[in-house]
Structure formats: structure tokens, C-alpha cells
Write a protein that holds these residues in place. Structure first.
Motif, PDB file in Angstrom:
ATOM      1  N   GLY A  18      -4.423   4.816   3.483  1.00 41.55           N
ATOM      2  CA  GLY A  18      -4.509   4.220   2.157  1.00 41.55           C
ATOM      3  C   GLY A  18      -3.911   5.067   1.067  1.00 41.55           C
ATOM      4  O   GLY A  18      -4.154   4.821  -0.095  1.00 41.55           O
ATOM      5  N   ASP A  19      -3.142   6.129   1.389  1.00 36.31           N
ATOM      6  CA  ASP A  19      -2.573   6.936   0.312  1.00 36.31           C
ATOM      7  C   ASP A  19      -1.331   6.310  -0.282  1.00 36.31           C
ATOM      8  O   ASP A  19      -0.767   6.815  -1.238  1.00 36.31           O
ATOM      9  N   GLY A  20      -0.868   5.211   0.274  1.00 35.93           N
ATOM     10  CA  GLY A  20       0.221   4.474  -0.334  1.00 35.93           C
ATOM     11  C   GLY A  20       1.593   4.838   0.201  1.00 35.93           C
ATOM     12  O   GLY A  20       2.562   4.170  -0.097  1.00 35.93           O
ATOM     13  N   HIS A  21       1.715   5.852   1.043  1.00 39.35           N
ATOM     14  CA  HIS A  21       3.031   6.242   1.544  1.00 39.35           C
ATOM     15  C   HIS A  21       3.270   5.744   2.963  1.00 39.35           C
ATOM     16  O   HIS A  21       4.396   5.527   3.371  1.00 39.35           O
ATOM     17  N   HIS A  22       2.232   5.628   3.747  1.00 42.46           N
ATOM     18  CA  HIS A  22       2.364   5.118   5.100  1.00 42.46           C
ATOM     19  C   HIS A  22       1.302   4.060   5.328  1.00 42.46           C
ATOM     20  O   HIS A  22       0.219   4.109   4.770  1.00 42.46           O
ATOM     21  N   SER A  49       4.515   5.047  -4.344  1.00 43.31           N
ATOM     22  CA  SER A  49       3.231   5.628  -4.732  1.00 43.31           C
ATOM     23  C   SER A  49       2.593   4.793  -5.831  1.00 43.31           C
ATOM     24  O   SER A  49       3.233   3.944  -6.457  1.00 43.31           O
ATOM     25  N   GLN A  50       1.319   5.076  -6.085  1.00 41.52           N
ATOM     26  CA  GLN A  50       0.591   4.323  -7.098  1.00 41.52           C
ATOM     27  C   GLN A  50       1.191   4.529  -8.489  1.00 41.52           C
ATOM     28  O   GLN A  50       1.169   3.614  -9.317  1.00 41.52           O
ATOM     29  N   ASN A 201      -3.129   1.678  -1.465  1.00 44.85           N
ATOM     30  CA  ASN A 201      -2.626   1.620  -2.838  1.00 44.85           C
ATOM     31  C   ASN A 201      -1.969   0.289  -3.175  1.00 44.85           C
ATOM     32  O   ASN A 201      -2.093  -0.203  -4.289  1.00 44.85           O
ATOM     33  N   TRP A 202      -1.238  -0.277  -2.219  1.00 46.48           N
ATOM     34  CA  TRP A 202      -0.540  -1.510  -2.548  1.00 46.48           C
ATOM     35  C   TRP A 202      -1.533  -2.657  -2.730  1.00 46.48           C
ATOM     36  O   TRP A 202      -1.343  -3.522  -3.580  1.00 46.48           O
TER      37      TRP A 202
END
Length: 606
Positions: A18-22, A49-50, A201-202
């Protein structure tokens, strides 16, 4: 060379889920977006990224907060010009015009009158009836506006001003206030709440955009003209501080929300329950409790300090709060104070000022309800004429019914002060207040809609079940406000904003994609579709009938009463759903709907 890393080398940190990169494994199973808003964010699922998404979110949301960009024009009685709905604001209605004039007038009196006269001045023409922070905000906006053009807020002579530049300025004050308070609060809360629930993040970005484009808030603040987002933003900031464990700041922000609009009381018991429960469970923390109490008291003191100091200064300079009255009348409320206080004492002007402020802020004298609104009392009045009963009795019944509806969710929050329960408890409590409390306005539906819509940032927020119920509540809330919006010719922005939001989230009447998901019982899905479908059908049918069929002569309010009746039943269902979800999340009851598989859970994020 040795295969061992050098002493200064740090291995690359693995990306957390959930960090938005993967993408997580569950997200990788999603093959295609399930509704238009997800389609918009689809390319950014794994590579943005967010902080890169945030400007994109604001660029998309901003035009919807400026209804002039919807391209609608209004035809006046004299000419057809290119004024748009955002600048219409009820000018061509007879005096005292509408909420726009009320807000402008408060800027007028705040910038020209001594502070001790703010709550006493010409109460027949939009007398100030909001807490002090609204008055201070009006003073600031009025000072800035007077610097641009003093005629906009000239005492008495500026009433009902139709100046186009003034409209632009007033419009700008709403936008600036919202983007300084509400938007940052929503972004921070959504990021924290989504991270708490392990949401990518998305998905969180989709929730932010859906919340900022909430049609009811835009219709009231940016079209009908209000500053509700200032109060709502402070409430969200308080909730966000709770998520971060900053309980002192949570108290400060909530006192500020109360200081801006008294409607924030809808959330007061939930704030109290969570903060007190956090001081008791899992173990008693007396220091934290006293810290929260001290922060609350100091915040209220700072809020009232300008009123108290200004009143004492006016008395010293020979300025009276009631220049039009030779003898001050007895206190309108707290009548027992009239005989027990010395009117010649130095403290009396301050007490008089504070009591008058409370009297203006809490209009108990107006009756159980002032206008037709989709709550229990207004709908019950169709069958039982409540105005035939004593006011004191109605106040007590309203108080008992409100307490009966709001105590259960707050007992849950008190005994289980878990951060993930905050929006569920806030939404349930606010629905209880809206349904049963005293002097509810149509616009008060914004208060339960806000925390319920914030649930989009939760672990199941964009699932079909949650999306269908959250969307249903918002569409129904906008529909119940239609009679209010129609009175100021706002039918077009109502249709455009509600249908656009429904389309983006895959909701009726534009789509049924928010229903029928794998992993749920067929009976449950069909029951939800039939239940919501009946209301959507009723709303569409009502619009057709209201537009084409004139009510009978003996029942001129037929369609408004029908709106109230349908709305109160739908809002009651929203209350029950929020309470049910609260109990499920708290672990008091088990999920009645079968648990979905890992693959199906990934599909819920579409």
C-alpha cells in the motif's frame, strides 16, 4: 570482490503493502476498473506516489467547486446574461434575500459595530446567530473586502447589494476558506485512515477525490452559499488528530468547530466518548484526562476572550450593547438569572453578552422544527399535529429520543476506543441527531453525510457494498434538499453535480455497477438492490410528478411532504447500516454477509 556489502551500504528497503509504488498481491489480481472514478486513476496504480497524485486530485476537484464552470446560465426577469449559478445566490428574491445576504450582512456589522452589539443589532434583518468564530471570520473577510471596496459593506446602505465584483469576492472567500481548512483536513485524514486500514495510495486517492466532489457539500456551500466546510474541516482535523494520537489537538480543533457552527454538537458525544475511553482503556491515564480537559477549557477561553474583552472595553467607553432599548429586557433564556444578578455590577454586561449569544445560537423559541425537513418530527407532524402540544413537552421528548439514538453507538466507542471505529460512530451519532433532535434544518444532513463519506477511505470503502450505501445516502441527502435548492433556482447545478458524482462512483440512476459482487450471498445482493432501487425509483418518479403535476388546491405542500416521508425512511436505514457496520468492526457481532475470497476482495478495490 567480496559479495558482502560495504559498511556504508544500506540494502534497498522493501516497499510495504500500500505504499503506492508497487501493487500488493491482491491488487495484482484486479484486471480492470469497475467504475469510472477507478478508470481515471487506473494508470497510476503502481507507479505514482501520493504526492504526485495530490495535485491531480485538486485539479480535478477544483472545477466542481466552481459551478460557473458547469456552463449553466440563469435567465432573470429582466434579461438573460452570462451570470452563472455560482454568482446567482438568490439576488432576485424579495428581501431579506437569502443566505448570501446573511453572510454579507454579518461582515457588515462585524466591521462597523462595536463587538458588544454584534449579537443585538437589528435581529429582524439576518441577526447574527452563529458562535464567535463565525463572527471573527466575518470580521476578517469584511476587513479585506472593505479594503477593496468600502461600499460592499457600508452599514445599512449595502443591504441587498447586487454588485458583480462583490459576488466574485464573496465567492472567493468560500473557496479560500475551504482550501485552507477543509481540503487539507480531508487529505490528511484520508491518508491516515487508509494507512491504518492497509489501503493502497491509489485507492486512498480515489476516496479523496470522491469526498472532495461530494455533491451535497458543493451545492450548499458553493451554490447556495455557506461556509459549512470551515466547520466540517475543523471536525475532520479533530478526527485526524485522534487517528494520530494527538488528543490535545483533537480537543482544540473540535472546540474551534463548535466555535464556528453550533451544528458541530452532532459529533460532540462521539468526541467525548472516544477521548474519555482512550483515557480509561486499556488502563486509566489520569494525566492524559486532565490534559484533554485543560486543553478544552483553555480553547473555549481563547474563543470567548475577544467577546469578553471587547464588551468590557465598550462599557468603559460608554457604548451600550442595546442602543435601541432604554431598559434591557429580561434574559430570553435562563430567566432565573434576571432576578438573581445585579445589573449594576461590573460583571453584568459580560453575563448579558454571553447569555444573548447562547440565546441566538440555540433558538429554542422557534419550535421543534422550522421548515419541512426529512426527520422524524416533521414527518410525524403530518399525522399528529405536534404544534398542539406544549413546547416544553416536545423539547423533552426530542431530547429523550435523541439520547436513545446516539447513546448505543457511543457506548461502543467508549468501551472500544479503536481508531478505525471513529467515522462509523460519528456517522451513526450524526444520523441520530438529524433524525430526532430539535430545530433541524435541511442543510444539517451534511453532518451525517461527511463521516459516512469518509468511510470510502476504509478497508472496504470502495467495495460495492460500502459504495452502494454511501452513495445511496449522498444521493438521498441531495434529493431531500431539492425543495430548498429550487426556491433559489438551483435545479440545474443540482442535476449536474448529483448525476456526475453518481456516474463516477457507478451509482444509480447512471449505473448498477455498485451492486452484485462475487462472494456475497445472492439473497443479500438482491435485497439491497430492491431496497435501494425502490428509493431511486421513488426519487425519479417524484421529480417527474413534482415538475408536471400540480398539487391539489387543499394540499399545496403535497410534493414537499412526500419528499420528507421518503427521506426520513431512507435516512433511518442509513442510521441502521452505520450502526450495524460499527458493531461488526468493533467485533460485537459477526459479518452477516459471507466473507469474500482474497481474489474477490481485490475486486472490491476496483
Amino acid at each position: 570482490m567480496s559479495g558482502r556489502p560495504s559498511p556504508g551500504h544500506k540494502p534497498r528497503r522493501r516497499n510495504k503493502a500500500g505504499d503506492g509504488h508497487h501493487l500488493s498481491n491482491s491488487e495484482a489480481l484486479v484486471k480492470a476498473p469497475a467504475f469510472p472514478l477507478a478508470s481515471f486513476f487506473w494508470p497510476a496504480r503502481g507507479s505514482v506516489s501520493q504526492w504526485e497524485l495530490l495535485p491531480l486530485i485538486l485539479m480535478v476537484a477544483a472545477p466542481f467547486h466552481q459551478p460557473r464552470d458547469l456552463g449553466t446560465c440563469i435567465e432573470t426577469d429582466h434579461e438573460t446574461d452570462q451570470q452563472t449559478v455560482s454568482l446567482w445566490l438568490g439576488y432576485h428574491k424579495p428581501p431579506p434575500y437569502g443566505d448570501y445576504e446573511a453572510q454579507r450582512h454579518w461582515m457588515e456589522i462585524a466591521t462597523h459595530l462595536p463587538i458588544s452589539q454584534w449579537y443585538f443589532h437589528d435581529l429582524q434583518w439576518w441577526g447574527l446567530d452563529y458562535p464567535p468564530l463565525t463572527a471573527y471570520h466575518s470580521w476578517l473577510c469584511g476587513k479585506i473586502g472593505s479594503f477593496i471596496n468600502p461600499e460592499w459593506f457600508a452599514l445599512y446602505t449595502s443591504r441587498g447589494s447586487d454588485d458583480a465584483d462583490l459576488k466574485v469576492f464573496m465567492r472567493a472567500t468560500v473557496l479560500v476558506t475551504e482550501f485552507l481548512i477543509y481540503v487539507p483536513a480531508v487529505v490528511v485524514f484520508t491518508r491516515r485512515y487508509s494507512k491504518l486500514n492497509g489501503v493502497a495510495n491509489w485507492s486512498a486517492s480515489m476516496a479523496i477525490l470522491a469526498i472532495l466532489m461530494q455533491p451535497a457539500t458543493i451545492l450548499i456551500d458553493h451554490v447556495h452559499f455557506q461556509y459549512n466546510t470551515a466547520m466540517l474541516g475543523l471536525v475532520v482535523a479533530s478526527m485526524s488528530s485522534m487517528l494520530a494520537g494527538r488528543f490535545l489537538w483533537a480537543s482544540v480543533f473540535f472546540v474551534a468547530a463548535l466555535g464556528f457552527k453550533q451544528m458541530a454538537l452532532y459529533y460532540a458525544l462521539s468526541v467525548f466518548s472516544f477521548l474519555l475511553g482512550s483515557c480509561i482503556f486499556p488502563r486509566i491515564n489520569v494525566l492524559k484526562l486532565f490534559g484533554i480537559a485543560a486543553a478544552t477549557i483553555v480553547s473555549f477561553g481563547i474563543l470567548l476572550l475577544p467577546i469578553v474583552q471587547g464588551t468590557l472595553s465598550d462599557v468603559k467607553n460608554g457604548i451600550v450593547a442595546r442602543p435601541d432599548l432604554e431598559e434591557p429586557p429580561p434574559f430570553p433564556i435562563f430567566a432565573w438569572l434576571s432576578d438573581s444578578l445585579d445589573r449594576d455590577a461590573a460583571y453584568y454586561p459580560v453575563v448579558e453578552q454571553l447569555v444573548q449569544m447562547v440565546h441566538r445560537v440555540f433558538p429554542f423559541a422557534r419550535g421543534l422544527f422550522e421548515d419541512k425537513v426529512a426527520n422524524v418530527w416533521c414527518s410525524l407532524n403530518v399525522v399528529v399535529k405536534l404544534h398542539n402540544y406544549p413546547t416544553e413537552l416536545l423539547q423533552k421528548v426530542s431530547l429523550l429520543a435523541t439520547l436513545a439514538s446516539i447513546l448505543p453507538p457511543n457506548l461502543v466507542l467508549f468501551f472500544k476506543p479503536q481508531k478505525n471505529l471513529i467515522p462509523f460512530a460519528f456517522a451513526t451519532t450524526a444520523w441520530g441527531f438529524f433524525l430526532f433532535s430539535y430545530q433541524v434544518h435541511e442543510k444539517s444532513v451534511l453532518l451525517p453525510l461527511l463521516p459516512m463519506t469518509l468511510l470510502l477511505a476504509g478497508s472496504h470503502g470502495l467495495s460495492r457494498e460500502a459504495r452502494s450505501w454511501i452513495g445511496f445516502a449522498n444521493m438521498l441527502g441531495c434529493w431531500t434538499m431539492f425543495p430548498l435548492l429550487k426556491r433559489v433556482d438551483l435545479q440545474i447545478p443540482y442535476a449536474v453535480l448529483t448525476l456526475t458524482w453518481a456516474y463516477l462512483l457507478g451509482l444509480p440512476p447512471t449505473s448498477l455497477s455498485a451492486y452484485f459482487q462475487e462472494g456475497q450471498g445472492v439473497m443479500v445482493q438482491w435485497a439491497t438492490v430492491m431496497l435501494h432501487g425502490a428509493f431511486y425509483l421513488a426519487m425519479v418518479s417524484w421529480h417527474i410528478a413534482e415538475h408536471f403535476v400540480r398539487p391539489p388546491p387543499g394540499k399545496p405542500d403535497l410534493w414537499v411532504v412526500a419528499n420528507v416521508g421518503v427521506g426520513v425512511v431512507g435516512f433511518g436505514l442509513c442510521y441502521l447500516w452505520c450502526f450495524y457496520r460499527l458493531l461488526v468492526e468493533a467485533g460485537f457481532i459477526s459479518q452477516m454477509i459471507p466473507t469474500v475470497s482474497k481474489k474477490d476482495k481485490a475486486k472490491q478495490n476496483r
